[in-house]
Design a protein around this motif. Structure first.
Motif, mmCIF file in Angstrom:
data_model
loop_
_atom_site.group_PDB
_atom_site.id
_atom_site.type_symbol
_atom_site.label_atom_id
_atom_site.label_comp_id
_atom_site.label_asym_id
_atom_site.label_seq_id
_atom_site.Cartn_x
_atom_site.Cartn_y
_atom_site.Cartn_z
ATOM 1 N N PHE A 63 16.714 -43.464 16.060
ATOM 2 C CA PHE A 63 16.565 -44.870 16.424
ATOM 3 C C PHE A 63 17.315 -45.743 15.424
ATOM 4 O O PHE A 63 18.074 -46.636 15.817
ATOM 5 N N ASN A 64 17.127 -45.494 14.140
ATOM 6 C CA ASN A 64 17.763 -46.329 13.113
ATOM 7 C C ASN A 64 19.280 -46.236 13.152
ATOM 8 O O ASN A 64 19.970 -47.236 12.976
ATOM 9 N N GLU A 65 19.807 -45.034 13.377
ATOM 10 C CA GLU A 65 21.268 -44.881 13.481
ATOM 11 C C GLU A 65 21.805 -45.706 14.643
ATOM 12 O O GLU A 65 22.859 -46.341 14.531
ATOM 13 N N ASN A 66 21.095 -45.705 15.746
ATOM 14 C CA ASN A 66 21.544 -46.474 16.900
ATOM 15 C C ASN A 66 21.358 -47.966 16.701
ATOM 16 O O ASN A 66 22.169 -48.762 17.172
ATOM 17 N N TYR A 67 20.309 -48.371 15.987
ATOM 18 C CA TYR A 67 20.155 -49.795 15.653
ATOM 19 C C TYR A 67 21.318 -50.253 14.773
ATOM 20 O O TYR A 67 21.857 -51.348 14.968
ATOM 21 N N GLU A 68 21.693 -49.422 13.806
ATOM 22 C CA GLU A 68 22.845 -49.746 12.949
ATOM 23 C C GLU A 68 24.121 -49.860 13.791
ATOM 24 O O GLU A 68 24.931 -50.769 13.583
ATOM 25 N N ARG A 69 24.302 -48.935 14.720
ATOM 26 C CA ARG A 69 25.477 -48.961 15.593
ATOM 27 C C ARG A 69 25.503 -50.254 16.402
ATOM 28 O O ARG A 69 26.528 -50.932 16.474
ATOM 29 N N ILE A 70 24.370 -50.608 16.983
ATOM 30 C CA ILE A 70 24.291 -51.831 17.785
ATOM 31 C C ILE A 70 24.558 -53.049 16.920
ATOM 32 O O ILE A 70 25.291 -53.959 17.319
ATOM 33 N N LYS A 71 23.978 -53.086 15.722
ATOM 34 C CA LYS A 71 24.184 -54.215 14.803
ATOM 35 C C LYS A 71 25.668 -54.401 14.495
ATOM 36 O O LYS A 71 26.148 -55.524 14.351
ATOM 37 N N SER A 72 26.417 -53.314 14.435
ATOM 38 C CA SER A 72 27.830 -53.367 14.071
ATOM 39 C C SER A 72 28.752 -53.675 15.250
ATOM 40 O O SER A 72 29.943 -53.908 15.053
ATOM 41 N N GLU A 73 28.211 -53.663 16.453
ATOM 42 C CA GLU A 73 29.045 -53.932 17.630
ATOM 43 C C GLU A 73 29.447 -55.395 17.677
ATOM 44 O O GLU A 73 28.780 -56.267 17.122
ATOM 45 N N ASN A 74 30.541 -55.663 18.363
ATOM 46 C CA ASN A 74 31.064 -57.017 18.487
ATOM 47 C C ASN A 74 30.319 -57.751 19.602
ATOM 48 O O ASN A 74 30.856 -57.997 20.673
ATOM 49 N N ALA A 83 20.449 -55.090 23.562
ATOM 50 C CA ALA A 83 20.903 -53.703 23.433
ATOM 51 C C ALA A 83 19.881 -52.856 22.666
ATOM 52 O O ALA A 83 19.645 -51.694 23.010
ATOM 53 N N ILE A 84 19.262 -53.434 21.647
ATOM 54 C CA ILE A 84 18.225 -52.715 20.885
ATOM 55 C C ILE A 84 17.024 -52.417 21.769
ATOM 56 O O ILE A 84 16.510 -51.296 21.784
#
Length: 191
Positions: A63-74, A83-84
């Motif tokens: 979950f945290n890895e995907n939250y980080e990925r979403i946070k970094s998206e444009n 998205a989260i």
């Protein structure tokens, strides 16, 4: 090769714990599901409890890895919040029984394990807090306490009673839209 074997064991355990529950799943069943010997399972995990705990932590890390990925998206903050929520609800819907297993086996949570879970929860809060702050900076989100807002978002998604929300609509998208709209009514800055 050993990492792949361990991953297969974890996948097998997740499938079996989700289908049968923790107590009805044996290490032999996990070995058979993973296509390995029981000894191989014990090579990677000291016990079923150890395997279960690692599975839970791996899930929190996912979950945290995907939250980080979403946070970094444009994306803007609102899109990131959506998205989260979307990611979280889809994962919970796919693994709904796993949450119940964790709740029903609270005795498996030692103080040391609880500390590890709290670390992962704090990491998730931190990421969502940054997304909230992005929305505050852009003028689209109003929150006097981004940390507490992040906690409330996660609480709404992961609360034991939240399962009552899931599947009340015809699609997961409707669940996601309902939760997103509920949250945004509270934090979206009025135009």
């Amino acid at each position: 090769m050993a990492k792949d074997t361990k991953e297969e064991i974890l996948k097998a355990a997740l499938n079996l714990f989700s289908t049968n529950n923790y107590h009805a799943t044996s290490m032999s069943m996990i070995a058979e599901e993973a296509g390995v010997s029981k000894g191989t399972v014990y090579w990677h995990f000291d016990s079923k409890e150890d395997l279960f705990r690692e599975l839970v932590l791996a899930g929190l890390d996912y979950f945290n890895e995907n939250y980080e990925r979403i946070k970094s998206e444009n994306l803007n903050a609102e899109e990131k919040i959506y998205a989260i929520i979307d990611f979280s609800i889809k994962m919970l819907a796919e693994n709904l029984k796993m949450g119940n297993i964790l709740q029903n086996n609270i005795q498996l949570i030692s103080s040391e394990f609880q500390k590890k879970m709290i670390e992962r929860h704090k990491a998730a809060i931190s990421v969502i807090k940054l997304v909230i702050e992005q929305g505050i900076d852009s003028g689209t989100i109003e929150s006097s306490n981004p940390h507490n807002t992040a906690v409330m978002i996660l609480t709404l998604i992961f609360n034991t009673h939240s399962q009552e929300l899931y599947y009340t609509f015809d699609t997961v998208k409707e669940d996601v839209d309902f939760i997103y709209n509920f949250i945004m009514q509270g934090i979206a800055k009025e135009a």
